[in-house]
Structure formats: C-alpha cells, structure tokens
Design a protein around this motif. Structure first.
Motif, short mmCIF file in Angstrom:
data_model
loop_
_atom_site.label_atom_id
_atom_site.label_comp_id
_atom_site.label_asym_id
_atom_site.label_seq_id
_atom_site.Cartn_x
_atom_site.Cartn_y
_atom_site.Cartn_z
N LYS A 372 -9.34 -9.55 -5.51
CA LYS A 372 -8.19 -9.02 -4.77
C LYS A 372 -7.39 -10.18 -4.21
O LYS A 372 -7.95 -11.17 -3.75
CB LYS A 372 -8.67 -8.15 -3.61
N ASP A 390 6.14 -13.73 -8.02
CA ASP A 390 6.61 -12.41 -7.62
C ASP A 390 7.08 -12.46 -6.16
O ASP A 390 6.27 -12.52 -5.24
CB ASP A 390 5.45 -11.39 -7.77
N TYR A 393 5.63 -10.93 -2.82
CA TYR A 393 4.59 -11.53 -1.98
C TYR A 393 5.17 -12.33 -0.82
O TYR A 393 4.45 -12.80 0.05
CB TYR A 393 3.64 -12.40 -2.82
N GLU A 407 1.09 -7.22 -2.25
CA GLU A 407 -0.28 -6.69 -2.21
C GLU A 407 -0.27 -5.17 -2.26
O GLU A 407 -1.14 -4.55 -2.88
CB GLU A 407 -0.97 -7.15 -0.91
N GLU A 410 0.74 -3.92 -5.77
CA GLU A 410 -0.36 -4.19 -6.70
C GLU A 410 -1.37 -3.02 -6.75
O GLU A 410 -1.90 -2.71 -7.81
CB GLU A 410 -1.06 -5.48 -6.23
N THR A 411 -1.59 -2.36 -5.62
CA THR A 411 -2.61 -1.30 -5.60
C THR A 411 -2.20 -0.12 -6.49
O THR A 411 -3.06 0.61 -6.98
CB THR A 411 -2.87 -0.76 -4.17
N ARG A 413 -0.94 -0.41 -9.36
CA ARG A 413 -1.31 -0.74 -10.75
C ARG A 413 -2.83 -0.80 -10.88
O ARG A 413 -3.35 -1.09 -11.94
CB ARG A 413 -0.76 -2.10 -11.19
#
Lengths: 480, 417
Positions: A372, A390, A393, A407, A410-411, A413
């Motif tokens: 993670k 990216d 971030y 972050e 991202e979750t 995906r």
C-alpha cells in the motif's frame, strides 16, 4: 457451482478465504453488509494478545498463541499496520499480584514467550503514567496492536486478487441441502450452490447454522464501549495496559493504537441483537475504571466513542468444528476475544478441514503479497517521484492524517473498491483524525460520487441506509 | 527566501497579505489548501460581513472578494491547492501540491490557519451511531457549496453562530428546525443571530438543556433533550423527545495549531492558540499569528483587523531590528477566562494596545479594570452588558504602561447600583 462458500467477511472468514484462495478451488464469500470488516472486526481493542489469558487446553489457548505468531508474519507479507508494543497486566493489590503469577504460569503452559513479572518500580520505569496504586505487572513482549480492519482487508483483498468472488450486500436468508449433497445458500440477492460451507457469521453464526442444522450452540452478543482519543494522548500508554481479571470482569484496557491514538475500553454488557449504541452511564464507568491504571487522560481530547460486540458462545470457548448435524458444514463460531489474535490460525484450520474433505491442489500462480502507498511515510524524494507520476498524490484530502487524493483514488482500482465514506476511511485512514471527517468528509463524498457514478443522495456514511444527504436544495418538501 | 510566508488565505491570511504588501514587503507568499482563496468565507453566503471594515453589509464571498481584488494588483505570490505539512523553528515551511513536495523559507511567517469545529466525540454524546449527525459547518458546506440538504427535520445542539446561521438557512430551504439546545444558561452566539435566525423563524431556544441520547439506525430518527442543573448534569424526568432525522452540532471551535506545535510555538491552554505579544508575534521569533488560529472571533471584520496588526508587525520585523527589551505579562482574574495578547513589549511602538478577552458568565452594568502589579487600577472601562458569546475589546493607552513592571491583571467588576 462453488467448491467452498464462506458466510461472513469478518476477520475469521477473511483469514479462511486467504488460505483457501491458495488452492485451486472455486471460492465465494457472502457478506451481509456492503464491506468486509464491517461487524465485530472493525470495533474492538485491536490487540493481538500474547496468549496467557485463556485456560490451558482450551481452543482459545491453542489458537491464540499460534495466531499471534502468524499475524506478525502476515503483517509483513500483506502490509497492514502492526506494532509490537508489548502488554502489561496491572495488579492493584497483593491479591492481584497472586493472580499475575497464575497468569504467568498459564502463559508458560500455553507456550507464551517473553513474559516477565515486574514490581511497581520496574513497571513505573517502562510505563511512567501508571497510577500509584499499581503493585506490579505481568509483562508480555509478544503482545501487539494492529489495525483490525486493514488486517481483514489485506486478507480478503489477497483472496479476491487470487480469484475469490466476493458478494457484498448478500445477507443469507436460507440454506438447504440438495440431493447430490451440495448446498444451496439463498441470500437477499440470489442463490449460490456449493460443496462446503464455512460459517463465519460472527454474532449470527448460531442463526446461520440453524438455517439447516440443529441447535448446537448459542451466540450472545456482549457489547463493549470505547473512547478513542486524539494523538495528543498517545504517550499516556506505551504498552497495552490490561487490568487483572476479577469479579469486576476483565477490566478496562488503555492502549496505544497503530495509528498513534489512545484507546480506552471496553466494558462488557450482554445485549440483544446488534445493539451498537453508546450510553452515558457505561462511558462514565469506562473512564472511572481506566483511571485505576493511568491517571491524567484528558477526555476533552476524545475524538470518538464506539461500541463493539463480542460473539460469545455458551460453550465458553471457540467453536471450530464440523457441524454435528450437517456434514460438510464447518462452524467457526463463538469468536469472542482472543478471536482477532487467533484468526489466522483458525483460518488455517478451516483450510485444512476443506483439504481433508477433498485434496485440492495448490495454485501454481498465487500472489502472496500486497503493498500500500502511505504518502505520509515516504521520503521527500519518494513523495516527489509519486507526485510527478500522478499529481493526485500532491493533493491532501484528509489534513489530520495527511491522506492524499491519490491514495483514495487508488482504492477504487483495488480488489474491493469502497462503497461508502467509512469504507474509504478503513482503506486509507482519511477521516480517522481529530476532526473526524469534518473537513474531508465532503471531499471524500465528492470522490465517491465521481468514482461510483452516484448522486449525492446515494452516498453512504457506512452501511446500507446510512445516507448523508436527504435532498437537493430548492426541491419542495412534502409533509415535513 | 521570501520576506513573508502567510499560511492560510481565509479572512486572516487575505487581510495580512494585502497589509504586508501595502507596508512595503517585496516577496510575499500566500498559501491556501483549497483551490479558491477565501477559506470558510466561501461557504458563508449570508450577509453581515464587512459592517466594521467596509461600512457596508457584504456576504462572505463578497468580503473575501474585496481582498482578492486588491491582491490582483500586487506581486503577492499565491499558491492554492497547497497543504503545509510542517513548519520548523528556523522558518522552514514544508509544503505539498500537485507539482511536488518542497521546503521553503521566509524571513517572517504569519500563521492564519483558522480553526476547526468540535465534534460529537469531544463531548461524548451517547446513543446510536448511524448517519444524520453533522457539525454545522459541514452541513453548511453541503448546503452552500454542493447544493444539498443534510436532512429535513433538524435539532441543533449548541447555539454557536454557525448553528444559528444554519437554523435560518435550513428553514429557508424548506427543512423544519425543531429546536436549538444550549447547555449554558446563555447563548454562545451573537445576539443579532439569536434574533435574526431563531426568533424571526419561531425556532425555540432551550437554554440549560442538552442532548442526552441519539436514537435510530441506520439514520437518526429521534433525540432526547434533557434539562441540566448548574453543574451541567442532566435532570431526571426532564426529558423531551424530538422526532428528527438530523442533529447539527454547533458546540465550539478549536484553533487549528498542529503546525504551530511543529514549530515549537508555546500555546495557551485557555485559547488553544499561540501565546502572542501585542503585535501578534508568537513565542518564536519572527513567527506571527492572527485570526481564529489565535482565538475564536465572532466577526470576520475583527479577524481582518487582527491580521492587519500581525502583518504590520511582520513587515517591521523584516525591515528593521526591534529595540524593545521590557515586557509585561497580562494576567486574568475573576470571570475573565483569557486575554489576547498575553504579553506586551515595552516600550510600545503604537499609541494604543488592543486587548481582547472573554468572560465565563454574563454581566450587566460592569467595568473592565486593568490593574498593575500593586493592584492599583491603571484604567477602567464601563460596559452595559457582557456575555461570553461576544468577544470583548479594550484599548489601553501606551503611555499609561510606560512605568509598569512585570504584569497587569484584567478583570471585570460589577458596577455599584
């Protein structure tokens, strides 16, 4: 047709899923709520116990010590927060010092390593905030704290990445046995046919079992209430501080959390069904009892109260066995403390049971790792590199915990995309901090709206029904 | 190296930036975490801003707009969508935005981060834990920025100004505000808001009451309101039950000082903001603070005025060396809970020293007395009415303080009838 159906996506069901997904079999998990880790798993003391507490010879003793060791390994492999802070059981009288000696002996019998009996001075030296009425302590070096929901997510996500089907919002309503000895499990959403059933339904495990089997055990939810305090109170305890089990019950713990907060609780109150309320009298009791261990906790720095339920069985121990009335149906029930500590070992046993029924081969390609991104923990160079790749971030959404938009995005995906604001919190820590989502909640809601293609009025705080917005402005109300 | 770095572009940061530019500073950087300048003003679409500063009634965004317009004609550098993660004692500011993570330095720094709302956890309101409980400011953001109502039947806990403003706003949008419940025997909001937001809409205000239970899952469907005694303990059998789907919390604001702590700045436990000198300088040389990060103000106008003071002092700090070696501490007595500033430099560079403070009870006809170390009155200010809900101000002539030593005490005394 599935080989194995796991009922329940808490820590025990997810540990079972993790081990079973290493084998070449068709696996499905049925979860009643809209996320894994959404029952008992998300609301407890978050402690991985050393294992001196359960009676020698009990299932709790066996699985706790083994589970605690496995948890440490899994934390490294699957990247969830784990801190080996060690624990102290505090004695407040000479009689309780005797209890410590008993616990120490029990620990030895259970195979617990790295324990020490300490006097007041030795205890004070390593835990300066303890109150003056402490007579001594039992130190256990293997005790640890984890993020229970991240632990559960790590297991369930790895299982999904390796082919498990996860069916959220699938509360089980009926189970029947077919002529060919397979099961058909009916949920509010559909039917699932499978050869073996793992019952990891937490406080509902007895009801799920009785959908097809005889009454073999009863589960009673035992509620515990907590205070979660701001990071300013973190240094009040360096170890997990327990009190001696006595006629008062198991006492109230004061413990640091992996996220840098201080957790105080729980009490133990039998409740009917899923009663997760907090109450003024019990919260006052928790405060008072905790003050025996540590003085000077500033409750004005409290950021959240919550309740959790222990799924206590009438056998006083874990129930880890094939149903006595229904072959091919395996019960993992009575998952009260130390169930979180034991979960990994219990999952292994459930996996072995399935393999004893049918020798499924191991998968050739199995992804047994997980990483993670935790922006806050990166070096300056790593941060810059990530932002260059990216720019999301570089945008902080949760200022209390320093969680970036990258972050959170991202979750979505990931193997188990979040369906609610709290699901984002469990995956990223956004909203966990001192303002409790006052600042980032609306921003997270906006991201959910975009990512899931929802209208604002469909955004959930947590479980189904926890809508946060009622109506678009300028729409007329009727009957208010 | 910047002359001045200002952190936060709400009313404090904006006013500080304009003032510092006008005072002649060359290289000024204004940092804002949101994409727009203005901070919380952007969601305050009601009027009432600017009465003191601009002598006219503006909305929050208009008030911010006045400063933003002025900034357009300056060379003040603006970084929006940028979060400051750390400040160190040597004036290094660590920040992150979509172009990267970096450390920059300023000769002077002004902290203008504002405050945050107290949450349900802070006062441990028991009950169910579904959705339907919001801080008033969060509900305001959903309402005014996103165009959505958080609920239809509302009970408001606390009579802070944001809660009062939201009582009116939600009512105008068609929701029913059933009650505003305040644990103190007095309102903690401005009198004008009690009048214009509650009384004008027939919304009952229950003083000396609090919420003792929240019911309903997955969404709030009831709250229990109880009367409290003088020690704020709920009185048995005084319960009233309201059928509602929403609880709004307006139970206080907390200055946001995590960055101040990282810079090693000394905080005042009473204000929860930095201890400051009369020129708004903190305990760390060259770091100044203003607005709600120092103390919670009632009016954005006062925030802007305090920021002006900080910016002028920061400009002086950058442009010349200070030659002040004396100091006086400001202590409090009786019902005065705190003062800002907490310290005064001597000799003073201004003719007047402004001191703001709050009390912990309501006073009728009374006097604010400033006494010296010996207990002799230095100056005295008559007041008709003082309430904890309104920030009080006095201005002490500098020449009265020239020969004073060690400390002064600020207190409120009841006037003889």
């Amino acid at each position: 047709m599935y080989d194995v159906i796991i009922i329940g996506g808490g820590i025990v069901g997810s540990a079972t899923a993790y081990y079973l997904s290493q084998y070449d079999l068709k696996l499905v998990m049925l979860e009643a709520f809209n996320d894994v880790a959404n029952g008992t798993t998300k609301a407890n003391s978050a402690v991985i116990h050393a294992g001196y507490d359960p009676k020698p010879g009990s299932l709790m003793a066996k699985y706790n010590v083994e589970g605690s060791r496995l948890t440490r390994e899994l934390a490294k492999k699957l990247d969830f927060p784990y801190v080996n802070d060690g624990s102290l059981v505090l004695a407040f009288s000479e009689a309780e010092v005797e209890t410590l000696k008993e616990l120490y002996q029990r620990g030895l019998a259970n195979g617990v390593e790295d324990m020490k009996l300490l006097n007041y001075e030795e205890t004070k030296a390593i835990e300066p905030a303890i109150s003056d009425n402490v007579h001594g302590a039992l130190y256990a070096g293997t005790s640890a704290v984890v993020s229970p929901w991240e632990y559960c997510l790590a297991l369930a996500e790895t299982a999904v990445r390796n082919g498990m089907e996860l069916k959220l919002n699938n509360e089980v309503t009926a189970i029947r046995k077919n002529e060919d000895e397979t099961f058909t499990v009916t949920t509010v959403k559909g039917e699932y046919q499978g050869r073996y059933i793992i019952n990891a339904a937490g406080i509902y495990a007895d009801k799920v079992h009785e959908m097809i089997g005889e009454k073999e055990f009863t589960i009673t939810p035992v509620r515990g209430q907590y205070f979660l305090l701001d990071k300013s109170q973190f240094t009040k305890a360096h170890h997990t501080l327990f009190q001696c089990p006595s006629e008062r019950g198991k006492g109230v713990a004061v413990t640091p959390t992996v996220h840098g907060n201080l957790l105080v609780g729980p009490d133990a109150t039998r409740v009917d069904d899923e009663d997760l309320n907090t109450t003024a009298d019990i919260l006052a009791y928790v405060k008072e009892t905790a003050a025996l261990s540590v003085q000077g906790i500033d409750y004005r720095e409290n950021i959240r109260n919550f309740s959790g339920l222990r799924a206590r069985s009438d056998r006083g121990d874990f129930i880890i066995e094939e149903s006595r009335s229904v072959p091919n149906f395996f019960n993992l029930a009575g998952m009260a403390s130390p169930a979180l500590s034991s979960a990994a070992a219990i999952g292994l046993t459930a996996k072995d049971w399935v393999l004893s029924k049918q020798a499924y081969p191991k998968k050739e390609h199995y992804v047994d790792s997980r990483r993670k991104i935790r922006f806050k923990k990166l070096t300056d160079e790593e941060k810059n590199e990530l932002i260059k790749k990216d720019p999301a971030y570089g945008r902080i959404i949760c200022r209390c915990e320093t969680i970036t938009e990258g972050e959170i995005r991202e979750t979505f995906r990931g193997p188990i995309p979040p369906q609610s604001i709290d699901a984002v919190k469990r995956r990223t820590n956004a909203g966990m901090g001192r303002c409790q989502g006052g600042f980032c909640g609306e921003r997270v809601a906006n991201i959910l709206k975009q990512e899931l293609g929802l209208d604002y009025t469909e955004i959930l705080q947590d479980r189904e029904g926890t809508v946060i917005l009622e109506k678009k402005a300028k729409e007329d109300y009727e009957n208010v | 190296m910047y002359d001045l770095i200002i952190i936060g572009a709400g009313p404090a940061g904006l006013s500080a930036a304009v003032t510092a530019y006008e005072a002649g500073l060359e290289k000024i950087l204004l940092i804002e975490r949101d994409s727009e300048l203005g901070g919380i003003l952007n969601q305050c679409i009601h009027n009432g801003f600017g009465l003191h500063l601009f002598k006219e009634e503006l909305t929050g965004p208009e008030f911010a707009g006045r400063f933003i317009e002025k900034l357009r004609d300056t060379n003040v550098e603006v970084m929006s969508d940028t979060m400051v993660l750390d400040i160190s004692e040597d004036h290094t500011v660590s920040l992150v935005n979509s172009s990267g993570y970096q450390h920059i330095k300023g000769k002077a720094i002004i902290l203008a981060m504002g405050c945050r709302e107290r949450t349900r956890g802070a006062i441990a309101i028991p009950g169910s834990r579904g959705s339907g409980v919001y801080t008033a400011g969060t509900a305001q953001r959903y309402m005014n920025m996103d165009g959505y109502l958080v609920g239809k039947r509302i009970v408001i806990l606390g009579s802070g100004d944001i809660g009062l403003i939201m009582a009116r706003r939600m009512t105008l949008e068609g929701a029913k505000v059933l009650a505003c419940v305040e644990i103190n025997p007095y309102s903690s909001g401005l009198q004008r808001n009690i009048k214009q937001c509650l009384e004008d809409f027939d919304i009952p205000l229950y003083l000396s009451h609090t919420i003792t239970d929240i019911r309903g899952y997955p969404r709030v469907n009831q709250v229990v309101v109880s009367k409290v005694d003088e020690k704020f303990r709920p009185i048995a059998r005084s319960e009233m039950v309201f059928d509602c789907d929403t609880v709004l919390l307006s139970i206080g604001l907390i200055p946001e000082n995590e960055l101040s702590k990282s810079a090693g700045i000394v905080l005042d436990p009473r204000t929860k903001g930095p201890r400051v000198w009369e020129n708004m300088e903190t305990s760390v040389d060259g770091i100044f603070a203003c607005g709600n990060v120092v103390q919670v103000h009632d009016l954005a106008d006062n925030v802007a005025a305090e920021a002006k003071k900080a910016a002028l002092a920061a400009a002086r700090y950058v442009q010349q060396n200070r030659q002040q070696d004396g100091e006086l501490e400001l202590k409090t007595a009786g019902n005065v809970t705190y003062t800002v500033p907490q310290h005064i430099h001597l000799p003073l560079s201004e003719k007047l020293v402004e001191v703001s403070f709050r009390t912990n009870r309501v006073f009728g006809k009374c006097a604010v007395v400033v006494a010296d170390r010996e207990g002799n009155a230095v100056c005295r200010y008559s007041r008709e009415y003082i309430t904890p809900g309104e920030l009080q101000k006095i201005s002490i002539p500098a020449k009265l303080l020239e020969d004073k030593e060690e400390y002064l005490t600020v207190k409120v005394v009841e006037e003889q009838k």
